[in-house]
Design a protein around this motif. Structure first.
Motif, mmCIF file in Angstrom:
data_model
loop_
_atom_site.group_PDB
_atom_site.id
_atom_site.type_symbol
_atom_site.label_atom_id
_atom_site.label_comp_id
_atom_site.label_asym_id
_atom_site.label_seq_id
_atom_site.Cartn_x
_atom_site.Cartn_y
_atom_site.Cartn_z
ATOM 1 N N GLY A 178 8.627 1.062 5.623
ATOM 2 C CA GLY A 178 8.461 2.502 5.537
ATOM 3 C C GLY A 178 8.518 2.958 4.093
ATOM 4 N N ILE A 179 7.594 3.827 3.697
ATOM 5 C CA ILE A 179 7.535 4.322 2.320
ATOM 6 C C ILE A 179 7.395 5.837 2.352
ATOM 7 C CG2 ILE A 179 6.294 4.240 0.121
ATOM 8 C CD1 ILE A 179 5.248 1.523 0.872
ATOM 9 N N ILE A 180 8.142 6.501 1.488
ATOM 10 C CA ILE A 180 8.048 7.950 1.380
ATOM 11 C C ILE A 180 7.948 8.311 -0.102
ATOM 12 C CG2 ILE A 180 10.553 8.239 1.393
ATOM 13 C CD1 ILE A 180 10.088 10.920 2.846
ATOM 14 N N GLN A 181 7.055 9.231 -0.410
ATOM 15 C CA GLN A 181 6.873 9.715 -1.778
ATOM 16 C C GLN A 181 6.989 11.235 -1.786
ATOM 17 O OE1 GLN A 181 3.047 8.233 -3.055
ATOM 18 N NE2 GLN A 181 3.896 6.314 -3.827
ATOM 19 N N ALA A 182 7.662 11.748 -2.813
ATOM 20 C CA ALA A 182 7.844 13.191 -2.934
ATOM 21 C C ALA A 182 7.593 13.612 -4.373
ATOM 22 C CB ALA A 182 9.257 13.594 -2.502
ATOM 23 N N ASP A 183 6.867 14.706 -4.543
ATOM 24 C CA ASP A 183 6.629 15.279 -5.867
ATOM 25 C C ASP A 183 7.766 16.242 -6.191
ATOM 26 O OD1 ASP A 183 4.214 13.895 -6.037
ATOM 27 O OD2 ASP A 183 3.106 15.518 -5.063
ATOM 28 N N ALA A 215 -0.742 0.239 10.862
ATOM 29 C CA ALA A 215 -0.312 0.962 9.670
ATOM 30 C C ALA A 215 -0.859 2.374 9.744
ATOM 31 C CB ALA A 215 -0.788 0.265 8.390
ATOM 32 N N ALA A 216 -0.086 3.331 9.291
ATOM 33 C CA ALA A 216 -0.516 4.733 9.273
ATOM 34 C C ALA A 216 0.211 5.444 8.154
ATOM 35 C CB ALA A 216 -0.222 5.410 10.614
ATOM 36 N N GLY A 217 -0.487 6.354 7.512
ATOM 37 C CA GLY A 217 0.134 7.098 6.429
ATOM 38 C C GLY A 217 -0.695 8.289 6.017
ATOM 39 N N GLY A 218 -0.061 9.182 5.287
ATOM 40 C CA GLY A 218 -0.743 10.381 4.829
ATOM 41 C C GLY A 218 0.247 11.469 4.466
ATOM 42 N N PRO A 219 -0.233 12.690 4.262
ATOM 43 C CA PRO A 219 0.658 13.791 3.881
ATOM 44 C C PRO A 219 1.515 14.271 5.050
ATOM 45 C CG PRO A 219 -1.590 14.579 4.172
ATOM 46 C CD PRO A 219 -1.651 13.090 4.317
ATOM 47 N N VAL A 220 2.768 14.566 4.770
ATOM 48 C CA VAL A 220 3.675 15.147 5.762
ATOM 49 C C VAL A 220 3.716 16.657 5.578
ATOM 50 C CG1 VAL A 220 6.030 15.168 6.653
ATOM 51 C CG2 VAL A 220 5.032 13.031 5.808
ATOM 52 N N THR A 221 4.009 17.066 4.393
ATOM 53 C CA THR A 221 3.917 18.468 3.977
ATOM 54 C C THR A 221 3.394 18.471 2.541
ATOM 55 O OG1 THR A 221 6.201 18.516 3.171
ATOM 56 C CG2 THR A 221 5.826 19.162 5.476
ATOM 57 N N GLU A 222 3.244 19.624 1.983
ATOM 58 C CA GLU A 222 2.781 19.705 0.603
ATOM 59 C C GLU A 222 3.794 19.046 -0.335
ATOM 60 O OE1 GLU A 222 1.330 23.041 -2.703
ATOM 61 O OE2 GLU A 222 1.992 23.646 -0.681
ATOM 62 N N GLY A 223 3.324 18.070 -1.083
ATOM 63 C CA GLY A 223 4.189 17.362 -2.020
ATOM 64 C C GLY A 223 4.997 16.246 -1.408
ATOM 65 N N LEU A 224 4.767 15.929 -0.123
ATOM 66 C CA LEU A 224 5.524 14.874 0.550
ATOM 67 C C LEU A 224 4.556 13.990 1.333
ATOM 68 C CD1 LEU A 224 8.327 13.686 1.263
ATOM 69 C CD2 LEU A 224 8.330 15.190 3.279
ATOM 70 N N ARG A 225 4.603 12.676 1.079
ATOM 71 C CA ARG A 225 3.713 11.716 1.730
ATOM 72 C C ARG A 225 4.543 10.562 2.289
ATOM 73 N NH1 ARG A 225 2.218 13.380 -2.971
ATOM 74 N NH2 ARG A 225 3.186 11.557 -4.004
ATOM 75 N N ALA A 226 4.030 9.911 3.338
ATOM 76 C CA ALA A 226 4.767 8.809 3.965
ATOM 77 C C ALA A 226 3.772 7.794 4.516
ATOM 78 C CB ALA A 226 5.675 9.321 5.073
ATOM 79 N N ARG A 278 0.845 -1.196 0.000
ATOM 80 C CA ARG A 278 0.000 0.000 0.000
ATOM 81 C C ARG A 278 0.876 1.240 0.000
ATOM 82 N NH1 ARG A 278 -5.358 -0.894 0.899
ATOM 83 N NH2 ARG A 278 -5.955 -2.911 1.798
ATOM 84 N N LYS A 279 0.469 2.236 -0.753
ATOM 85 C CA LYS A 279 1.244 3.459 -0.893
ATOM 86 C C LYS A 279 0.652 4.574 -0.026
ATOM 87 C CE LYS A 279 3.613 1.282 -3.978
ATOM 88 N NZ LYS A 279 4.944 0.730 -3.623
ATOM 89 N N PRO A 280 1.441 5.595 0.273
ATOM 90 C CA PRO A 280 0.910 6.741 1.011
ATOM 91 C C PRO A 280 -0.202 7.433 0.233
ATOM 92 C CG PRO A 280 3.314 6.756 0.987
ATOM 93 C CD PRO A 280 2.890 5.702 0.026
ATOM 94 N N THR A 281 -1.161 7.974 0.948
ATOM 95 C CA THR A 281 -2.297 8.654 0.333
ATOM 96 C C THR A 281 -2.249 10.150 0.642
ATOM 97 O OG1 THR A 281 -3.644 8.151 2.283
ATOM 98 C CG2 THR A 281 -3.732 6.594 0.456
ATOM 99 N N ASP A 282 -3.102 10.895 -0.039
ATOM 100 C CA ASP A 282 -3.142 12.347 0.154
ATOM 101 C C ASP A 282 -3.913 12.733 1.416
ATOM 102 O OD1 ASP A 282 -1.677 12.874 -2.162
ATOM 103 O OD2 ASP A 282 -3.476 12.772 -3.418
ATOM 104 N N THR A 283 -4.621 11.792 2.014
ATOM 105 C CA THR A 283 -5.329 12.028 3.271
ATOM 106 C C THR A 283 -4.831 11.037 4.309
ATOM 107 O OG1 THR A 283 -7.145 10.552 2.615
ATOM 108 C CG2 THR A 283 -7.379 12.909 2.110
ATOM 109 N N PHE A 284 -4.834 11.453 5.566
ATOM 110 C CA PHE A 284 -4.311 10.574 6.619
ATOM 111 C C PHE A 284 -5.252 9.396 6.837
ATOM 112 C CE2 PHE A 284 -4.147 9.131 11.027
ATOM 113 C CZ PHE A 284 -2.790 8.841 11.137
ATOM 114 N N GLU A 285 -4.679 8.214 6.987
ATOM 115 C CA GLU A 285 -5.429 7.011 7.323
ATOM 116 C C GLU A 285 -4.556 6.097 8.157
ATOM 117 O OE1 GLU A 285 -6.471 5.135 3.657
ATOM 118 O OE2 GLU A 285 -4.477 4.283 3.345
ATOM 119 N N GLY A 286 -5.195 5.302 8.985
ATOM 120 C CA GLY A 286 -4.456 4.383 9.839
ATOM 121 C C GLY A 286 -5.317 3.213 10.252
#
Length: 284
Positions: free
Chosen positions: A249-254, A206-217, A181-189
């Motif tokens: 752990g997964i991190i995505q950045a635009d 499991a927990a994930g969501g946006p960290v800052t604008e353009g960065l998700r984890a 599962r990948k990070p989403t634009d809204t927080f979920e856990g």
């Protein structure tokens, strides 16, 4: 009796760039998404049962409904894995035709996957298995990776038959591909606890969501242990036990309008014992 102490970790770094050819296909995707069928394909929860929903796969390096892929493929979604209570990789073989797994060194050891009767067992470091194992498009060389725990997955794809064109020449018999599962634009856990026979304890979060604008984890963790279902009547010792912990752990950045960076780090450890291959009875 054999005790297996398997652990592995790997890091995946990837950067994806969207080209104009994909942009030209966007209207076609938008038109297809208007149908009820493909809406349920994107989200199996929209169907009456998670066991019968359609699944979107990437077996041909592009997103397609599993029913439209012209190859022999079986896919199990994350919701289906949860409903079937699949805890480790070897249990998946129970739900895929022409797919088997036998433990290296005995049941409970690192699995040797077998597709359509084709497998390869070699204890040296110069050969690779006929069934290629992938996690998030990263090839897993070590056989111990097959003992990993199943948790926080989007789906599992099993491709039967040679897949050398897209997955390399070592995939003579087929491919087993785990997609997380990948990070989403809204927080979920999510958080779950399970207790079963032989004092089995399974904890998952499991927990994930946006960290800052353009960065998700996203971060996921699983703990699975039990006392083992075999007991020696002579001394009371137990075998066929599980003692595993896994984290991801997964991190995505635009990085730009059409560039996305993704970094994955996985860790898994299994200190379980294999079943004892001998009769359990006493002679007077």
């Amino acid at each position: 009796m054999q005790r297996f102490r398997n652990s592995y970790a790997f890091v995946r770094l990837a950067a994806c760039t969207t080209v104009s050819a994909l942009a030209l296909a966007t209207p076609a995707w938008a038109q297809v998404d208007q149908t009820d069928t493909d809406t349920s394909a994107q989200n199996p929860r929209n169907t009456g049962s998670v066991l019968t929903g359609d699944i979107v796969v990437t077996a041909q390096r592009r997103s397609e409904n599993v029913q439209d892929v012209p190859i022999s493929i079986s896919a199990v979604s994350g919701e289906q894995l949860k409903a079937l209570n699949i805890q480790d990789a070897q249990r998946i073989v129970d739900f895929v035709p022409n797919f088997k797994a036998s433990g290296l060194g005995g049941a409970g050891g690192p699995p040797v996957f077998n597709i359509r009767g084709i497998s390869f067992v070699d204890f040296s470091n110069i050969n690779e298995a006929s069934v290629a194992l992938y996690v998030d498009e990263v090839y897993q060389v070590a056989q111990g990776a097959g003992t990993q725990q199943v948790f926080d997955l989007d789906r599992v794809e099993v491709l039967r038959g040679p897949q050398g064109t897209l997955f390399g020449r070592n995939s003579t018999a087929g491919v087993v591909h785990y997609i997380t599962r990948k990070p989403t634009d809204t927080f979920e856990g999510s958080l779950s606890a399970q207790y079963g026979s032989y004092d089995q304890v399974v904890l998952q979060m499991a927990a994930g969501g946006p960290v800052t604008e353009g960065l998700r984890a996203r971060f996921a963790l699983k703990y699975n242990r039990d006392d083992g279902w075999q007991k020696d009547p002579r001394n009371g010792n137990r075998y066929a036990s599980t003692d595993a912990i896994a984290a991801r752990g997964i991190i995505q950045a635009d990085l730009g309008p059409a560039i996305e960076f993704e970094g994955n780090i996985h860790y898994s450890r299994n200190n379980g014992q294999s079943p004892v291959q001998r009769p359990y009875f006493l002679l007077d």
